[in-house]
Structures are given as structure tokens and as C-alpha cells.
Design a protein around this motif. Sequence first.
Motif, mmCIF file in Angstrom:
data_model
loop_
_atom_site.group_PDB
_atom_site.id
_atom_site.type_symbol
_atom_site.label_atom_id
_atom_site.label_comp_id
_atom_site.label_asym_id
_atom_site.label_seq_id
_atom_site.Cartn_x
_atom_site.Cartn_y
_atom_site.Cartn_z
ATOM 1 N N LYS A 88 -5.737 -4.404 -2.313
ATOM 2 C CA LYS A 88 -5.728 -5.761 -1.219
ATOM 3 C C LYS A 88 -4.620 -6.796 -2.009
ATOM 4 C CE LYS A 88 -9.737 -5.270 1.505
ATOM 5 N NZ LYS A 88 -9.274 -4.195 2.125
ATOM 6 N N ASP A 125 -8.970 0.969 -3.483
ATOM 7 C CA ASP A 125 -9.033 -0.190 -2.614
ATOM 8 C C ASP A 125 -8.058 -1.273 -2.942
ATOM 9 O OD1 ASP A 125 -9.711 -1.553 -0.177
ATOM 10 O OD2 ASP A 125 -11.385 -2.658 -1.422
ATOM 11 N N LYS A 175 0.810 -1.105 -0.086
ATOM 12 C CA LYS A 175 -0.045 0.075 0.065
ATOM 13 C C LYS A 175 0.767 1.044 0.011
ATOM 14 C CE LYS A 175 -4.220 -1.888 2.120
ATOM 15 N NZ LYS A 175 -5.142 -1.740 2.956
#
Length: 195
Positions: free
Chosen positions: A136, A134, A103
Motif C-alpha cells: 500500500k 500486502d 502494485k
Amino acid sequence: HSLILIRIINKIKTTFNKTISIKDFMENPRIDLVVQKILGDANFENFEPIEKVEEAKYYPITAAQYRFWVIQQNHEASATYNVSEAYKLKGALEASKLEDSFKFLVDRYEILRTIFININGTVFQQVLPFDKIDFKIESIDLSSSPNKDQELTELLNTKKINFKLDEFPLFKIYLIKVDNDEYILWFNTHHIICD
């Protein structure tokens, strides 16, 4: 250590407008010999830093990016330009910290947040704000499978990821658990954001 060497060579280039090859640097292991090489036959190269472009909603794309975009419009070729890399990790792993690290990279490097959109027949790149995405890492656990080697091979060789260039992300990261302290970290990226 090779990264430190590259940084030193780049610093020489930016400071003195001279280039020295890695080979020449390694063959001259003392600083006085490197200096002689720089002052002597090193190539003169005027350093011009890349200037940061003004922040905008959309940016023009390169000719190479446009070629990838055109090819991507053909659904049959949609996975053709994916770049895939897999790395074996051994030892204790905290998946959440690994994801936090990625991230950080996604936040820092705009190309990882870039999408390609068609506006009235012209293709642009758009950098998405980090707080609007988002990201992940997808986890897959094969550790309890009796056929994990075969499943892993099939997964890495047959999983098709068809990226949509106008949707985030244009890369995927998978963390595949194959044993208690053994993982495969698998990257799959569309070539349009690799160059």
C-alpha cells in the motif's frame, strides 16, 4: 526520447555485437552515418544475455548484499543505507490508480518482493509471491495544516524508516498531499534492493 535511444543502442549491441556511444549516435543523425560508424570503428562486444535462473525458494546473495545485511544487524546503522527520493506532482490525481500502478511494478519486478533471511548462519534472498504480500502507498494529508511547509520539511528530513531485511517491504512509498492539486510522491528504499 533518451529511452528510445538507449533501446536502439542496446538493439545494435544485441544484433551486431558492436557498441556505439550515445555521443557517436547523436553526432551521426542519419541512418547511413550510424551504419558507417557501426561498420567502422564501433567497438566489438560479444553480447551474452543474462539467463533466467531456475525458480527456487531461496537464492544466494551477492557480496555487496551481504555487506549491507551485516551493517543492518547494527541497529544504530539501520537507516544509514536508505535511499530517498521525492517528486512534486501537480494536477488531479487518482491515488487508487497510482497505487494500482505501483502494485503492477511490485508484481513484475521480483527485487521489490525480495527479503533477506538468515538460515543456519547463511543469508539468502527470498522472493515472496505477489499474492502473499500486502503493498500500500501511505497517504499523508498536510493540505489543511497552517504550517505545511515546515511539516513537510520535517517529515522528509527527519522521518527514520528502519527496514527489517527479513520483512516485506524493503521500500516505502508515501503520497503527501500539500494542496488541492499538489502532492509529493516520496520513495524510501533500502539500498540492498537498489543495485
